[in-house]
Design an enzyme around this catalytic site. Structure first.
Site, PDB file in Angstrom:
ATOM      1  N   LYS A  18      14.137   6.266  37.746  1.00 28.64           N
ATOM      2  CA  LYS A  18      12.784   5.993  37.857  1.00 28.64           C
ATOM      3  C   LYS A  18      12.594   4.751  38.968  1.00 28.64           C
ATOM      4  CE  LYS A  18       9.709   2.935  34.995  1.00 28.64           C
ATOM      5  NZ  LYS A  18       8.702   4.063  34.859  1.00 28.64           N
ATOM      6  N   GLY A 428      -9.189   4.132  27.127  1.00 26.96           N
ATOM      7  CA  GLY A 428      -8.710   3.053  26.376  1.00 26.96           C
ATOM      8  C   GLY A 428      -8.003   2.275  27.021  1.00 26.96           C
ATOM      9  N   CYS A 512       8.889   7.346  31.578  1.00 28.62           N
ATOM     10  CA  CYS A 512       9.876   7.673  30.316  1.00 28.62           C
ATOM     11  C   CYS A 512       9.161   6.843  29.119  1.00 28.62           C
ATOM     12  CB  CYS A 512      11.061   6.987  30.666  1.00 28.62           C
ATOM     13  SG  CYS A 512      12.168   7.315  31.997  1.00 28.62           S
ATOM     14  N   GLU A 601       1.249  19.324  20.669  1.00 27.09           N
ATOM     15  CA  GLU A 601       3.056  19.644  21.175  1.00 27.09           C
ATOM     16  C   GLU A 601       3.901  19.912  19.728  1.00 27.09           C
ATOM     17  OE1 GLU A 601       3.449  16.275  23.352  1.00 27.09           O
ATOM     18  OE2 GLU A 601       5.337  15.588  22.233  1.00 27.09           O
ATOM     19  N   CYS A 639      -4.452  15.003  25.086  1.00 27.38           N
ATOM     20  CA  CYS A 639      -3.980  14.952  26.554  1.00 27.38           C
ATOM     21  C   CYS A 639      -3.623  16.702  27.217  1.00 27.38           C
ATOM     22  CB  CYS A 639      -2.590  14.349  26.634  1.00 27.38           C
ATOM     23  SG  CYS A 639      -2.838  12.649  26.202  1.00 27.38           S
ATOM     24  N   HIS A 690      -3.337  11.223  36.660  1.00 27.87           N
ATOM     25  CA  HIS A 690      -1.690  11.206  36.646  1.00 27.87           C
ATOM     26  C   HIS A 690      -1.577  11.067  38.137  1.00 27.87           C
ATOM     27  CE1 HIS A 690      -2.577  13.133  32.845  1.00 27.87           C
ATOM     28  NE2 HIS A 690      -1.537  12.469  32.527  1.00 27.87           N
TER      29      HIS A 690
END
Ligand SMILES: [Zn+2]
Length: 750
Positions: A18, A428, A512, A601, A639, A690
């Site tokens: 990352k 938010g 993550c 999901e 989302c 994103h």
């Protein structure tokens, strides 16, 4: 008997990948530095797999494995035609000045996101196999036996978007490219390379196939003829239909998930007859509890009744990508609870122990074996996990319906709120600044007092509110500076949750999450958000949205105890959220958003299981929100944007407003709301958060116009497509300004 896994988490024990990626993207480090870090990570991860029969190759990725395959196949969106190499790769992932990123979506029923390949009949498919061959050679050099993990053709094709061309033609074209890729790998790496083709799409059944099953058969036979030792794996559900077909091919082995797809047991006779090697997923690759090894032995026994031991490899149920690296670095967790956990490194140890026990008998590994047995027993009986009061409240049946209909509620709300047409808002969160992160760290480690921490958060909220007023947003938020991760934030204030310090799991790219661990009964211990919302509201005349995470999302984004049905755990959480909603509205917060980012999901992959999930998930959302008064407006946020299959459920959730993620997708997806006559309000995201790109006023206007072609203006809210916490203020400020400006201009001509 052999042991193996389907992939190892690549982000690194300390999220090294990352940080290396982010510094590379920020031009703070070179490509060589990134590559050398990647290489050292692979080395370390193979070391962790040294007791397995293979180490996994190509489970490593700079961003995502589906993207890797697209890149290897030479899939290149037109807008990036001038780009090459990693620049092209990251452009598809993250956007580029030449154009927006490819869409991103969830990998089956997980919280991992993949980059959706864009297939175009005019594409050239110039292969690029360097990523794969480089890793393969590295592993060989270190003395390992490599197994290449590759997304299977059928899964790849069906997860892609076709942007140009007729489906069948594109299918043939990509198939040819895929076979050429295998040719290239064989000629670069030699015959008999072992490739594990991940075909999770088969776990949905075979109805999705646009070809005959003979095409599927022929495809895999062709692969084998090229000299590949092919294993085809599915996971997350059973894939009995595909097993029927695959067992008639020449492939070497079939990998099946016997935990989340226990019906795979019905395929054992077929498998036995076919004589194929079976890779049996028996260790949970998605959850973090130590295995009950006695149960595992019983399961293995069922399998070996049909499959001879020399044909059997024990594996994890799926890639370990979905769980953290190792629990070794956890120093703060309650040590008893910690002893019940098992992350990637520990799961591999479980496989190893099982294998040894099967070889030498339990008596030769008695201490280790009994250790597992004891841990399982203490966990089951522990007082830590049982709370009678919570159980009693959750067990009492409860009505879950708001008293007043939407039509009447919205009238009342409109009178009170007096919002303009196309009200603007955000989802938010605002950027998590370094200052906030450091303050949180310092507060948690005791370096600064609660007073100081609270002051820092309040200062942030003040600036955030001021900024929103300045640019003229209609409904404001406090910005969520107090939350590192939303689920973690709520989990920390609920009983029954523990948190790891380092239990990171990749969500997308370099991002993550650290899923909370629900180990026991869940109850709200105190108000969780009231002080921040009330403070934020005190700073403005405008409406301040209260911001909560919904029960289904808290559940779906946590590692959940496996000794209680998920529906019961969810109900406990819902009751806690209901109490919070009640407190918020008593504190005069008039709009409350209950995020259900992860509602979808949780959907089962198999049609036959959907109804049950929908029933309890919907019930839990409604149980949480029913306490809202008619004049309290309930928002929810999701989302994603593909609602076709679940629109009835979305309607039944009965939220007054839903904000969704349409920006990276086309507005065609909105038609479903029109088709079913959805009467509640909708905020389809007007730009993609994103990506670091700043959307122009013109671009946003276009997006809004496209929305208004599908939805009546009275129903539309204007907002970005998700929270802003991962972005920088330098990006957020101009983007939101443009959003408000675009809305104003549209309103003038409405
Ligand atoms: Zn979102």
């Amino acid at each position: 008997m052999s042991i193996s896994i389907l992939g190892f988490p690549r982000i690194g024990e300390h999220r090294e990948l990352k940080f290396a990626l982010e510094s590379y993207w920020a031009n703070e480090s070179s490509l060589e530095e990134l590559e050398s870090l990647a290489q050292s990570l692979r080395k370390k991860h193979w070391e962790a797999q040294k007791d397995l029969d293979f180490v996994c190759i190509n489970d490593f990725s700079y961003y995502d494995n589906v993207l890797d395959l697209a890149y290897a196949l030479g899939v290149k969106p037109k807008r990036f035609k001038d780009l090459e190499g990693l620049e092209l790769y990251f452009a598809m992932a993250r956007g580029h000045k030449n154009g927006v990123a490819c869409a991103m979506t969830k990998w089956f029923n997980t919280n991992y996101h993949f980059v959706v390949p864009e297939l175009d009949i005019d594409n050239k498919y110039i292969l690029n196999i360097d990523f794969i061959t480089k890793q393969y050679k590295e592993a060989l050099q270190l003395g390992y036996t490599p197994k290449i993990s590759l997304i299977g053709f059928f899964t790849f094709f069906h997860l892609s978007h076709i942007v140009n061309g007729e489906k069948q033609e594109v299918f043939e074209q990509v198939k040819t490219a895929y076979l050429a890729l295998i040719d290239a790998l064989v000629s670069a790496l030699g015959k008999e390379i072992v490739i594990e083709f991940s075909e999770p799409i088969f776990a949905l059944g075979l109805d999705f196939l646009i070809c005959e099953t003979t095409t599927l058969k022929n495809f895999y036979n062709t692969l084998v003829k090229k000299g590949v030792k092919a294993i085809v794996s599915t996971f997350f559900e059973h894939s009995c239909e595909a097993t029927e077909i695959l067992s008639q091919t020449e492939i070497y082995g079939i990998g099946l998930d016997f935990l989340y797809g226990s019906k795979n047991l019905n395929s054992l006779d077929t498998l036995a007859k076919s004589g194929k090697a079976v890779f049996a997923g028996i260790i949970d690759g998605r959850n973090i509890w130590i295995s009950n090894l006695e149960e595992k032995l019983a399961l293995i026994e069922k399998i070996t009744k049909k499959i001879p031991q020399n044909k059997l490899t024990l594996t994890t149920s799926c890639s370990l990508l979905h769980i953290p690296y190792s629990k070794n670095t956890e120093s703060k967790m309650d040590s008893e609870i910690l002893s019940w956990l098992s992350f990637s490194v520990e799961k591999i140890a479980e496989l190893k122990l099982l294998n040894q026990v099967l070889k030498d008998g339990i008596q030769n590994h008695k201490t280790q074996w009994e250790h597992y047995i004891t841990l399982n027993q203490t966990r089951k009986n522990s007082l830590k996990i049982h709370n009678k009061e919570v159980q009693a409240r959750a067990n009492s049946t409860q009505e879950a319906k708001r008293n007043v209909s939407f039509k009447e509620r919205i009238k009342l709300q409109q009178e009170i709120f007096n919002l303009p047409l196309l009200p603007t808002t955000t989802i938010g969160s605002f950027p998590q600044t370094k200052e906030i992160r450091n303050a949180r760290k310092d507060y948690k480690s005791g370096k600064i007092t609660q007073e100081i921490y609270t002051q820092i958060i309040k200062d942030y909220i003040k600036d955030c509110v001021q900024f929103q007023e300045e640019i003229g947003l209609d409904v404001l938020v406090h910005g969520e500076p107090e939350r590192n991760d939303m689920v973690e934030y709520f989990g920390e204030q609920l009983s029954g949750f523990v948190f790891s310090q380092n239990g990171w799991v990749q969500s997308y790219g370099s991002r993550c999450v650290k899923p909370p661990i629900i180990y026991g009964d869940v109850a709200r211990l105190q108000p969780m958000t009231i002080q921040w919302s009330v403070y934020a509201q005190s700073l403005t005349q405008k409406i301040m949205k209260g911001m909560l995470t919904g029960p289904v999302t808290i559940l779906n984004w946590s590692f959940v105890r496996d000794d209680l049905p998920r529906s019961s755990v969810c109900k406990q959480i819902a009751l806690g959220i209901a109490d919070e909603i009640n407190d918020l509205q008593n504190a005069k917060i008039r709009i409350i958003q209950v995020d259900e980012a992860a509602f979808k999901e949780g959907y089962p992959l198999r049609k036959e299981n959907i109804r049950e999930y929908e029933e309890w998930a919907l019930y839990c959302f409604r149980l949480a929100t029913r306490i809202a008064l008619p004049q309290t407006q309930i928002h929810t946020h999701m989302c994603y944007s593909a609602f076709n299959d679940i629109i009835k459920t979305i309607e039944a959730m009965d939220a007054d407003v839903i904000t969704i993620e349409t920006a990276r997708n086309s507005n065609k997806l909105l038609r479903i709301f029109q088709e079913v006559g959805y009467d509640k309000q909708i905020g389809p995201g007007v730009y993609d958060i994103h990506s670091p790109r700043i959307p122009s006023v013109a671009e946003i206007k276009e997006q809004i116009q496209a929305i208004l072609e599908v939805l009546p203006k009275e129903q539309v809210w204007i907002n970005p497509d998700c929270g802003l916490k991962t972005r920088k203020y330098e990006e957020v400020k101009p983007s939101l300004k443009n959003m408000v400006e675009a809305t104003k201009e549209i309103l003038q001509n409405l």
